[in-house]
Design a protein around this motif. Structure first.
Motif, PDB file in Angstrom:
ATOM      1  N   ASP A  42      50.045   9.077 -37.142  1.00  0.00           N
ATOM      2  CA  ASP A  42      49.919   9.803 -38.408  1.00  0.00           C
ATOM      3  C   ASP A  42      50.613   8.963 -39.475  1.00  0.00           C
ATOM      4  O   ASP A  42      51.737   9.241 -39.900  1.00  0.00           O
ATOM      5  N   TYR A  43      49.920   7.917 -39.910  1.00  0.00           N
ATOM      6  CA  TYR A  43      50.535   6.937 -40.799  1.00  0.00           C
ATOM      7  C   TYR A  43      50.756   7.486 -42.201  1.00  0.00           C
ATOM      8  O   TYR A  43      51.684   7.057 -42.898  1.00  0.00           O
ATOM      9  N   THR A  44      49.937   8.427 -42.619  1.00  0.00           N
ATOM     10  CA  THR A  44      50.133   9.041 -43.928  1.00  0.00           C
ATOM     11  C   THR A  44      51.454   9.804 -43.964  1.00  0.00           C
ATOM     12  O   THR A  44      52.225   9.708 -44.931  1.00  0.00           O
ATOM     13  N   ALA A  45      51.726  10.566 -42.901  1.00  0.00           N
ATOM     14  CA  ALA A  45      52.998  11.301 -42.826  1.00  0.00           C
ATOM     15  C   ALA A  45      54.168  10.329 -42.743  1.00  0.00           C
ATOM     16  O   ALA A  45      55.211  10.526 -43.382  1.00  0.00           O
ATOM     17  N   ALA A  46      54.011   9.263 -41.959  1.00  0.00           N
ATOM     18  CA  ALA A  46      55.082   8.277 -41.833  1.00  0.00           C
ATOM     19  C   ALA A  46      55.402   7.646 -43.188  1.00  0.00           C
ATOM     20  O   ALA A  46      56.578   7.462 -43.546  1.00  0.00           O
ATOM     21  N   ARG A  47      54.378   7.324 -43.956  1.00  0.00           N
ATOM     22  CA  ARG A  47      54.601   6.723 -45.273  1.00  0.00           C
ATOM     23  C   ARG A  47      55.374   7.680 -46.185  1.00  0.00           C
ATOM     24  O   ARG A  47      56.298   7.264 -46.891  1.00  0.00           O
ATOM     25  N   LYS A  48      55.001   8.937 -46.154  1.00  0.00           N
ATOM     26  CA  LYS A  48      55.681   9.930 -46.994  1.00  0.00           C
ATOM     27  C   LYS A  48      57.149  10.060 -46.596  1.00  0.00           C
ATOM     28  O   LYS A  48      58.051  10.106 -47.453  1.00  0.00           O
ATOM     29  N   CYS A  82      69.701  15.691 -51.676  1.00  0.00           N
ATOM     30  CA  CYS A  82      69.262  16.863 -50.912  1.00  0.00           C
ATOM     31  C   CYS A  82      68.330  16.466 -49.793  1.00  0.00           C
ATOM     32  O   CYS A  82      67.906  15.338 -49.705  1.00  0.00           O
ATOM     33  N   GLY A  83      68.024  17.414 -48.928  1.00  0.00           N
ATOM     34  CA  GLY A  83      67.072  17.182 -47.850  1.00  0.00           C
ATOM     35  C   GLY A  83      67.688  16.455 -46.669  1.00  0.00           C
ATOM     36  O   GLY A  83      68.903  16.330 -46.540  1.00  0.00           O
ATOM     37  N   ASP A  84      66.792  15.964 -45.782  1.00  0.00           N
ATOM     38  CA  ASP A  84      67.231  15.250 -44.585  1.00  0.00           C
ATOM     39  C   ASP A  84      67.893  13.925 -44.949  1.00  0.00           C
ATOM     40  O   ASP A  84      67.615  13.321 -45.989  1.00  0.00           O
ATOM     41  N   SER A  85      68.749  13.466 -44.061  1.00  0.00           N
ATOM     42  CA  SER A  85      69.377  12.157 -44.250  1.00  0.00           C
ATOM     43  C   SER A  85      68.339  11.064 -44.009  1.00  0.00           C
ATOM     44  O   SER A  85      67.293  11.285 -43.410  1.00  0.00           O
ATOM     45  N   ALA A  86      68.666   9.855 -44.471  1.00  0.00           N
ATOM     46  CA  ALA A  86      67.762   8.725 -44.266  1.00  0.00           C
ATOM     47  C   ALA A  86      67.535   8.473 -42.775  1.00  0.00           C
ATOM     48  O   ALA A  86      66.416   8.150 -42.343  1.00  0.00           O
ATOM     49  N   ALA A  87      68.588   8.631 -41.971  1.00  0.00           N
ATOM     50  CA  ALA A  87      68.461   8.410 -40.526  1.00  0.00           C
ATOM     51  C   ALA A  87      67.523   9.435 -39.905  1.00  0.00           C
ATOM     52  O   ALA A  87      66.689   9.097 -39.035  1.00  0.00           O
ATOM     53  N   THR A  88      67.643  10.691 -40.343  1.00  0.00           N
ATOM     54  CA  THR A  88      66.755  11.737 -39.818  1.00  0.00           C
ATOM     55  C   THR A  88      65.309  11.456 -40.217  1.00  0.00           C
ATOM     56  O   THR A  88      64.379  11.593 -39.402  1.00  0.00           O
ATOM     57  N   LEU A  89      65.121  11.063 -41.472  1.00  0.00           N
ATOM     58  CA  LEU A  89      63.768  10.768 -41.949  1.00  0.00           C
ATOM     59  C   LEU A  89      63.181   9.557 -41.222  1.00  0.00           C
ATOM     60  O   LEU A  89      61.973   9.516 -40.939  1.00  0.00           O
ATOM     61  N   LEU A  90      64.034   8.569 -40.921  1.00  0.00           N
ATOM     62  CA  LEU A  90      63.557   7.413 -40.155  1.00  0.00           C
ATOM     63  C   LEU A  90      63.072   7.860 -38.780  1.00  0.00           C
ATOM     64  O   LEU A  90      62.015   7.419 -38.312  1.00  0.00           O
ATOM     65  N   GLY A  91      63.830   8.736 -38.138  1.00  0.00           N
ATOM     66  CA  GLY A  91      63.417   9.246 -36.834  1.00  0.00           C
ATOM     67  C   GLY A  91      62.082   9.976 -36.918  1.00  0.00           C
ATOM     68  O   GLY A  91      61.211   9.816 -36.047  1.00  0.00           O
ATOM     69  N   LYS A  92      61.918  10.785 -37.965  1.00  0.00           N
ATOM     70  CA  LYS A  92      60.646  11.506 -38.142  1.00  0.00           C
ATOM     71  C   LYS A  92      59.498  10.525 -38.386  1.00  0.00           C
ATOM     72  O   LYS A  92      58.400  10.693 -37.846  1.00  0.00           O
ATOM     73  N   GLN A 136      59.311   7.434 -37.416  1.00  0.00           N
ATOM     74  CA  GLN A 136      59.007   6.734 -36.167  1.00  0.00           C
ATOM     75  C   GLN A 136      58.130   7.595 -35.266  1.00  0.00           C
ATOM     76  O   GLN A 136      57.210   7.095 -34.613  1.00  0.00           O
ATOM     77  N   GLY A 137      58.424   8.911 -35.251  1.00  0.00           N
ATOM     78  CA  GLY A 137      57.602   9.826 -34.474  1.00  0.00           C
ATOM     79  C   GLY A 137      56.192   9.918 -35.029  1.00  0.00           C
ATOM     80  O   GLY A 137      55.201   9.910 -34.264  1.00  0.00           O
ATOM     81  N   SER A 138      56.072   9.994 -36.349  1.00  0.00           N
ATOM     82  CA  SER A 138      54.751  10.057 -36.993  1.00  0.00           C
ATOM     83  C   SER A 138      53.970   8.775 -36.740  1.00  0.00           C
ATOM     84  O   SER A 138      52.766   8.804 -36.451  1.00  0.00           O
ATOM     85  N   PHE A 139      54.656   7.635 -36.818  1.00  0.00           N
ATOM     86  CA  PHE A 139      54.007   6.346 -36.581  1.00  0.00           C
ATOM     87  C   PHE A 139      53.480   6.272 -35.151  1.00  0.00           C
ATOM     88  O   PHE A 139      52.343   5.850 -34.916  1.00  0.00           O
ATOM     89  N   ALA A 140      54.327   6.710 -34.199  1.00  0.00           N
ATOM     90  CA  ALA A 140      53.910   6.693 -32.789  1.00  0.00           C
ATOM     91  C   ALA A 140      52.712   7.606 -32.543  1.00  0.00           C
ATOM     92  O   ALA A 140      51.866   7.322 -31.691  1.00  0.00           O
ATOM     93  N   ALA A 141      52.656   8.709 -33.321  1.00  0.00           N
ATOM     94  CA  ALA A 141      51.544   9.662 -33.188  1.00  0.00           C
ATOM     95  C   ALA A 141      50.333   9.237 -34.010  1.00  0.00           C
ATOM     96  O   ALA A 141      49.346   9.973 -34.087  1.00  0.00           O
TER      97      ALA A 141
END
Length: 507
Positions: free
Chosen positions: A39-45, A20-30, A32-37
């Motif tokens: 927000d490393y805690t969000a990126a880790r999750k 269920c939920g987002d695909s691995a590719a979608t989560l990777l994109g998210k 990457q966005g969190s990392f760039a911003a």
């Protein structure tokens, strides 16, 4: 250390999550966005969720490694590296990653060895930080400069600026900050450093504005909340500080820093019963000399438990022999427990200082009167408003001069204060001024005079060793004095670093 995120789940839960939920590719994109911003805690999750779907995806694992390194979690980073290598992916920066992990674990020598041949910006940053941990500030400075010359990198620049702040070089930190503002004006590191620099310079309002900007851009970050709360406290805005501490406590319930500030604010409000009730169950676990232990001891003293407070402050003095606050409070506890002679013996050397604060003078006066000491009259005279205010004004000017590294002003102001008596604290500041002005013989003379007044004081032993070391003067003597200082105050990391420098310099 941040909590380790486990990248494994029971098989049934893994199958359910993967479906269920987002695909691995979608989560990777998210991620990457969190990392760039930043927000490393969000990126880790997001990465952890993606890895449940594709546990051997090298792109996910590679980003997880970088994320855990940014979060300062060496165990989780090492686990992610191990899994990444198991996929067969080539990890080109493996020695550097291992060096960063070693550095996070306090293994500075190993980190230096692993990064010894790396001339990338990250390599220079790791080597600089390792040299600093090993007590080699000159080598750290060289590595920082080489890294800065290699290009723009916000992590390196922040580390260099913090090195400058730690060295009380606010002008140098400001220069680095200007470059950070050009390379990444909205980065978390840049915004926080601006607040920290203002705080280091005593510019409370500017620091408050700076930390507010950080929290507006990066809401939910605990460190700037605590920094802002401290500045509110400095302004006397305790209610505002308490609101931030409460908010930070919800985000980081296990933070010792948050807890310490919480009880500090309660102490400032005189809410001793709350402090006693909040800490009494932890009494045996409180480190002697820690802020929490001394808050608890003072609460006991103010609530009439003088003998218990005396025991706790005695332990604090043993742990922090150079700390004047713990000694002052021990004196107050001794007086409150009916031992005026011991109280006067404890407070007399502190009260002899020209720089003694009114609270200390008042406590010393009570002890002197109770002990029948003839010095009571001179203490009473020093507390007369006109004389007290004149001295306070001069001391305040001196404090500001030290903060701004205006060493000529420091020398002028403390030379005036020295006329009131051979005060080791005044001599200490004159020694620092002379040392920073390149006047090595004068610096050694002032430091030795301070040590003569208080021969076993680790602070003055350190000072006498430091001015010799910094002035490249009598290096064997510098090492001997710093060894004595370290023996007198073995928990003091500043003294330990200076001793390492002295050992290297003396050969």
């Amino acid at each position: 250390m941040n909590r380790i995120i486990r990248l494994a789940m029971p098989l049934a839960a893994l199958s359910l999550a993967a479906g269920c939920g987002d695909s691995a590719a979608t989560l990777l994109g998210k991620a990457q966005g969190s990392f760039a911003a930043q927000d490393y805690t969000a990126a880790r999750k997001q990465l952890a969720e993606a890895l449940l779907k594709e546990p051997e995806n090298p792109k996910l694992l590679a980003l997880m490694v970088r994320t855990q390194l940014h979060l300062g979690d060496p165990d989780a980073a090492e686990s992610a590296v191990k899994r990444l290598r198991q996929t067969g992916a080539k990890v080109s920066e493996l020695p550097l990653i291992k060096a960063q992990i070693a550095l996070m674990r306090g293994q500075a020598k190993e980190a230096l060895t692993l990064a010894s041949d790396d001339t990338t910006i990250d390599g220079w940053r790791i080597r600089a930080t390792a040299q600093l941990a090993l007590g080699n500030p000159a080598k750290a400075e060289t590595a920082f400069k080489n890294g800065m010359a290699a290009g723009d990198d916000i992590r390196l620049a922040e580390a260099y600026a913090r090195f400058k702040l730690m060295s009380n070089d606010t002008s140098g930190a400001a220069t680095v900050l200007k470059r950070m503002e050009k390379m990444a004006p909205d980065a978390f590191e840049t915004l926080v450093l601006a607040g920290d620099l203002a705080a280091a310079r005593g510019q409370t309002d500017l620091a408050i504005d700076g930390y507010r900007k950080v929290l507006k851009a990066y809401p939910g970050r605990v460190a700037p909340m605590i920094a802002l709360a401290n500045q509110y406290d400095a302004k006397g805005k305790i209610d505002e500080a308490e609101k931030l501490v409460e908010q930070a406590g919800k985000l980081a319930p296990d933070s010792t820093e948050v807890e310490a500030l919480k009880y500090q604010l309660l102490a400032e409000k005189g809410e001793w019963e709350k402090i006693r009730l909040g800490l009494q169950g932890q009494e045996s676990q409180l480190d002697p000399g820690s802020g929490l232990q001394m808050r608890y001891a003072e609460a006991l003293l103010r609530l009439g438990h003088a003998q218990q407070a005396r025991v706790l402050f005695s332990r604090a003095v043993l742990a922090l022999p150079g700390n004047p606050y713990s000694r002052m409070m021990l004196g107050e506890a001794q007086l409150a427990s009916g031992d005026a002679e011991s109280a006067w013996a404890t407070l007399k050397p502190l009260a002899a200082s020209t720089l003694a604060r009114p609270q200390l003078l008042e406590s010393a006066l009570k002890a002197a009167r109770a002990a029948g000491a003839p010095e009571a009259e001179s203490l009473r005279a020093r507390l007369e408003p006109a004389r007290l205010n004149a001295t306070k004004a001069l001391v305040a000017k001196g404090d500001m001069a030290v903060m701004h590294h205006d060493w000529n002003a420091v020398r002028t102001i403390y030379s005036q204060l020295l006329q009131q008596g051979e005060d080791p604290e005044v001599l200490k500041r004159l020694a620092l001024a002379a040392s920073n002005l390149g006047q090595v013989p004068e610096a050694v003379s002032y430091a030795d005079r301070a040590l003569a007044v208080s021969p076993n004081n680790p602070d003055y032993l350190y000072l006498a060793g430091l001015v010799r070391l910094d002035g490249d003067h009598d290096l064997p003597g510098a090492r001997r004095l710093l060894e004595e200082a370290a023996a007198a105050d073995p928990r003091n990391t500043v003294i330990a670093r200076a001793l390492e420098r002295a050992k290297a310099a003396a050969g």
